[in-house]
Write a protein that holds these residues in place. Structure first.
Motif: not given
Length: 133
Positions: A29-32, A85-86, A102-106, A122-125
């Protein structure tokens, strides 16, 4: 020049690792920040890379063998302080409960759909949990 983010990609399947690289591109994404990929085909390689540090986000293949990404994620969350984050790759949408276990964020399903994957990465970054270890 903006620093890059390091994304660890774990899968025993080279085609899956390639799908991830192609879906994310150089910048999801442009903002990461731009991303650099560190590919791992074994659990030992994943743990060694995490011990070295510098990982911003992990992408784990839930269908990998012999160590599946869901179990690897849970082990990472149990053993690594400030675990990155995973993003978990699942074989079926019905496996979402395992991603929670598993406790993954996404999580996204395989095969990788580029727009969904890039947006989720991108959301995780962007997230506060993306603290480089």
């Amino acid at each position: 020049m903006q620093p890059s983010a390091t994304v660890l990609v774990y899968s025993d399947d080279a085609n899956t690792r390639e799908q991830v690289r192609l879906a994310a591109g150089r910048r999801p994404a442009a903002d990461v920040p731009p991303v650099e990929f560190l590919e791992c085909a074994t659990l030992d390689a994943v743990m060694t890379a995490l011990d070295r540090g510098g990982i911003d986000v992990c992408v784990l293949d839930g269908e990998a063998a012999p160590a599946g990404g869901m179990g690897v994620c849970r082990q990472m969350k149990d053993e690594i302080f400030n675990c990155p984050p995973v993003l978990l790759l699942m074989g079926r949408p019905q496996d979402a409960w395992l991603a929670t276990w598993s406790r993954a964020e996404a999580a996204v399903t395989l095969p990788v759909e580029p727009v969904e994957f890039a947006g989720t990465l991108a959301a995780l970054l962007r997230s506060e949990s993306a603290v480089r270890i």
